[in-house]
Design an enzyme around this catalytic site. Structure first.
Site, PDB file in Angstrom:
ATOM      1  N   GLU A  40       0.889  -1.172   0.000  1.00  0.00           N
ATOM      2  CA  GLU A  40       0.000   0.000   0.000  1.00  0.00           C
ATOM      3  C   GLU A  40       0.921   1.214   0.000  1.00  0.00           C
ATOM      4  O   GLU A  40       1.476   1.578   1.031  1.00  0.00           O
ATOM      5  CB  GLU A  40      -0.890   0.009   1.253  1.00  0.00           C
ATOM      6  N   CYS A  74      -2.743   9.215   2.344  1.00  0.00           N
ATOM      7  CA  CYS A  74      -2.356   8.597   1.065  1.00  0.00           C
ATOM      8  C   CYS A  74      -3.457   8.735   0.033  1.00  0.00           C
ATOM      9  O   CYS A  74      -3.186   8.863  -1.154  1.00  0.00           O
ATOM     10  CB  CYS A  74      -1.942   7.146   1.261  1.00  0.00           C
TER      11      CYS A  74
HETATM   12  P1  NDP Z   1       8.656   4.965   4.736  1.00  0.00           P
HETATM   13  O1  NDP Z   1       8.144   4.273   3.542  1.00  0.00           O
HETATM   14  O2  NDP Z   1      10.114   5.230   4.824  1.00  0.00           O
HETATM   15  O3  NDP Z   1       8.273   4.146   6.053  1.00  0.00           O
HETATM   16  C1  NDP Z   1       7.092   3.376   6.193  1.00  0.00           C
HETATM   17  C2  NDP Z   1       7.347   2.259   7.211  1.00  0.00           C
HETATM   18  O4  NDP Z   1       8.403   1.409   6.765  1.00  0.00           O
HETATM   19  C3  NDP Z   1       7.775   2.756   8.582  1.00  0.00           C
HETATM   20  O5  NDP Z   1       7.226   1.922   9.576  1.00  0.00           O
HETATM   21  C4  NDP Z   1       9.265   2.613   8.513  1.00  0.00           C
HETATM   22  O6  NDP Z   1       9.860   2.536   9.776  1.00  0.00           O
HETATM   23  C5  NDP Z   1       9.427   1.318   7.765  1.00  0.00           C
HETATM   24  N1  NDP Z   1      10.738   1.151   7.136  1.00  0.00           N
HETATM   25  C6  NDP Z   1      11.646   2.088   6.791  1.00  0.00           C
HETATM   26  N2  NDP Z   1      12.715   1.508   6.182  1.00  0.00           N
HETATM   27  C7  NDP Z   1      12.461   0.181   6.119  1.00  0.00           C
HETATM   28  C8  NDP Z   1      13.152  -0.955   5.583  1.00  0.00           C
HETATM   29  N3  NDP Z   1      14.334  -0.837   4.981  1.00  0.00           N
HETATM   30  N4  NDP Z   1      12.586  -2.174   5.698  1.00  0.00           N
HETATM   31  C9  NDP Z   1      11.381  -2.314   6.278  1.00  0.00           C
HETATM   32  N5  NDP Z   1      10.679  -1.283   6.817  1.00  0.00           N
HETATM   33  C10 NDP Z   1      11.199  -0.053   6.724  1.00  0.00           C
HETATM   34  O7  NDP Z   1       7.848   6.290   4.865  1.00  0.00           O
HETATM   35  P2  NDP Z   1       8.152   7.568   5.733  1.00  0.00           P
HETATM   36  O8  NDP Z   1       7.436   7.376   7.007  1.00  0.00           O
HETATM   37  O9  NDP Z   1       9.611   7.902   5.802  1.00  0.00           O
HETATM   38  O10 NDP Z   1       7.453   8.672   4.790  1.00  0.00           O
HETATM   39  C11 NDP Z   1       8.068   9.037   3.565  1.00  0.00           C
HETATM   40  C12 NDP Z   1       7.031   9.299   2.504  1.00  0.00           C
HETATM   41  O11 NDP Z   1       6.249   8.142   2.275  1.00  0.00           O
HETATM   42  C13 NDP Z   1       6.019  10.362   2.861  1.00  0.00           C
HETATM   43  O12 NDP Z   1       6.528  11.604   2.535  1.00  0.00           O
HETATM   44  C14 NDP Z   1       4.831   9.988   2.041  1.00  0.00           C
HETATM   45  O13 NDP Z   1       4.987  10.551   0.761  1.00  0.00           O
HETATM   46  C15 NDP Z   1       4.926   8.487   1.926  1.00  0.00           C
HETATM   47  N6  NDP Z   1       4.019   7.789   2.860  1.00  0.00           N
HETATM   48  C16 NDP Z   1       2.905   7.206   2.358  1.00  0.00           C
HETATM   49  C17 NDP Z   1       2.027   6.598   3.217  1.00  0.00           C
HETATM   50  C18 NDP Z   1       0.793   5.948   2.719  1.00  0.00           C
HETATM   51  O14 NDP Z   1      -0.170   5.848   3.479  1.00  0.00           O
HETATM   52  N7  NDP Z   1       0.762   5.442   1.508  1.00  0.00           N
HETATM   53  C19 NDP Z   1       2.238   6.556   4.653  1.00  0.00           C
HETATM   54  C20 NDP Z   1       3.481   7.144   5.073  1.00  0.00           C
HETATM   55  C21 NDP Z   1       4.312   7.737   4.186  1.00  0.00           C
HETATM   56  P3  NDP Z   1      10.425   3.862  10.471  1.00  0.00           P
HETATM   57  O15 NDP Z   1       9.319   4.858  10.484  1.00  0.00           O
HETATM   58  O16 NDP Z   1      10.776   3.348  11.796  1.00  0.00           O
HETATM   59  O17 NDP Z   1      11.586   4.301   9.597  1.00  0.00           O
END
Ligand code: NDP
Length: 517
Positions: free
Chosen positions: A256, A290
């Protein structure tokens, strides 16, 4: 001390503390409004994550053996627990994520509704059913059922820290799987609260839903110890990393990812309603949604009225952390840089911008962004092409709804979207042709609140579905069974069949199918 006991310690007390003897490393989550510490949680490393998944294995078997009714009863106990403590959880969501209390209540309400639906519909969707065996196996009975996968890993985001992960957790549990959930490092106390609530409400299946906390490495560790599926919500770049890690163990994934959702406003649309929906769809939750509206394409017949209406509504919005604020701060401080870059790019490309009337110098800190409506932004601009995830909205004038659709679809993303049109046929036609997983006609985001509807995207927005029957099946494997009811004198699937048998079959098939041209 087990991880479960650690988490009990973590969530004890309002702010949440952890027994520092239980783990070598901890981290703090903070209130984006004030910087105050909300929770101190363990950084679970590879070993701790593996240990949690290993504990989930027997829990998954016991959970599956409870059957649909046993699981439904326990899922009901969980939703009852959440409903009774809704304000306590909403307060934690407000403090850790920053959104207003009312928005947190709405989010929790949606999560509870999905829990209820998933529990109530699992048997009908997944339970064993007879299917027609067909002519070639007419002497057999045929059965189809959907069996649980085992242990499902869920990696969740911070923007809807209850609703979004629950879209995977509730459906995976209802389908008979155990879940290990890794919340975002920005909202870990909420994740720990959800797991502690599960243990309190469902003590006899406590390990069916566990939480691990930490940074991205903890999420990466969850891809390795052989979970049976990994459900990820977040950005496309991190989604690719998760897929690559899961590919090493052939672990299937559900993605997602982000979006750049568009609204089409057609000639005959209710302009006031469309403006209201666009402003809420774009600005609520500070635009960190999102399936939020980021672009509007309005036909030349309604453009001026639509812009005037949006402008008037946006002027009244005020970000803040009090109960009257329309939306809260950016949860992740680094996101403000992305939003500002998109605004600067749009201005440099000749775009005009309309801001809210609230005075930014009175905002509690720099994590609060004023609403911004961008007009006349070229389609090549980052504000049109990239996910902004902030309180912004572009409005572009188009010749007609066909041009609006063409531009709405000219993106690598394809998550949700909205169409405003008076004609039912026209609205549904545009919705069908919008390249997205979900479209709301004459509203925004509504599809997320209908538990029977699947949720998910196409293209860079990911694949796989949570919610609805598809969401239940997503966390299962289809199992096919045949049972011979009576033996026929001639068995076609035997070396003992006479040569004349296949000749007879060829004649019958020629009569039945050969007439089709
Ligand atoms: P990320 O995609 O970086 O993180 C989402 C989740 O993945 C978090 O729980 C994060 O943990 C975890 N994660 C990070 N790196 C890894 C890895 N290598 N392996 C497995 N899990 C990992 O999103 P961000 O929170 O940094 O947001 C960045 C951008 O993503 C936003 O600006 C937005 O554009 C988009 N976004 C979209 C969402 C949606 O609902 N579709 C939701 C959130 C963000 P941790 O937070 O501990 O790093």
């Amino acid at each position: 001390m087990s991880l479960a006991e650690q988490m009990d310690t973590v969530t004890d007390g309002a702010a949440g503390t952890v027994d520092r003897h239980a783990t070598t490393r901890t981290f703090e989550s903070t209130d984006p409004a004030t910087g105050a510490v909300v929770g101190v949680l363990p950084v679970h490393d590879d070993d701790a994550v593996r240990e949690t998944v290993e504990r989930a294995r027997p829990a998954a078997r016991a959970w599956a053996e409870l059957g649909f009714d046993g699981r439904k009863q326990r899922l009901n106990a969980y939703r009852g627990y959440l409903a009774r403590r809704m304000h306590e959880l909403a307060d934690l969501v407000h403090r850790e994520n920053g959104k207003p209390h009312g928005d947190a209540i709405l989010e929790i309400t949606l999560a509870i509704d999905h829990l209820a639906w998933a529990g109530a519909h699992a048997r009908k969707t997944l339970g064993s059913r007879k299917v027609r065996a067909g002519m070639l196996a007419a002497n057999h009975a045929a059965y189809l059922e959907y069996q649980p996968l085992g242990v499902v890993g869920v990696i969740g985001p911070w923007n809807y820290p209850v609703f979004t992960p629950m879209g995977s957790i509730a459906y995976a549990l209802a389908a008979g799987n155990a879940v290990v959930f890794k919340p975002s490092e920005y909202t870990p106390a909420i994740g720990a609260w959800l797991a502690a609530a599960w243990r309190a409400a469902v003590p006899d299946a406590a390990d069916a839903f566990q939480v691990v906390t930490g940074y991205g490495e903890t999420g990466a560790a969850l891809c390795r110890p052989g979970v049976d599926k990994l459900a990820f919500t977040g950005s496309a770049p991190t989604g690719r990393k998760v897929m690559a890690a899961c590919a090493e163990n052939l672990v299937p994934v559900l993605m997602e990812l982000g979006g750049k959702d568009a609204m089409i406003v057609d000639d005959d649309a209710d302009v006031v309603a469309a403006a209201d929906a666009a402003v809420w769809g774009a600005m609520s939750n500070a635009g960190q949604t999102c399936i939020g509206i980021e672009r509007v394409y309005a036909t030349s017949a309604v453009y001026d009225r639509f812009v005037a209406e949006v402008t008037e509504q946006v002027r009244t919005l005020r970000p803040g952390s009090d109960d009257e604020a329309t939306y809260g701060p950016m949860t992740m401080a680094s996101q403000t840089g992305i939003v500002r870059r998109h605004l600067d790019d749009a201005a440099a490309a000749g775009g005009r911008s309309v801001r809210g009337d609230a005075d930014p110098s009175l905002f509690p800190n720099e994590n609060y962004l004023p609403p911004a409506v961008l007009l006349d932004v070229p389609e090549s601009s980052s504000a049109i092409r990239e996910e902004t995830f902030g309180p912004t909205l572009t409005i572009t004038k188009v010749r007609d709804a066909e041009e609006a659709l063409e531009r709405a679809n000219a993106t690598s993303y394809g998550l949700g979207g909205s169409v405003f049109a008076k004609s039912k046929a026209r609205g549904l036609d545009l919705a069908r042709r919008m390249r997205s997983g979900m479209t709301a006609v004459n509203s925004v985001i509504t599809f997320a609140s209908v538990p029977a509807l699947p949720f998910g995207g196409v293209g860079e927005s990911g694949f796989g579905r949570i919610h609805g029957e598809d969401g239940l099946k997503e966390f299962t494997r289809a199992k096919a069974i045949t049972r011979q009811r009576v033996a026929l004198p001639v068995n076609l699937m035997s070396f003992g069949r006479p040569a004349s048998a296949t000749d007879a079959v060829a004649r019958v098939m020629g009569m039945i199918h050969g007439r089709h041209r």
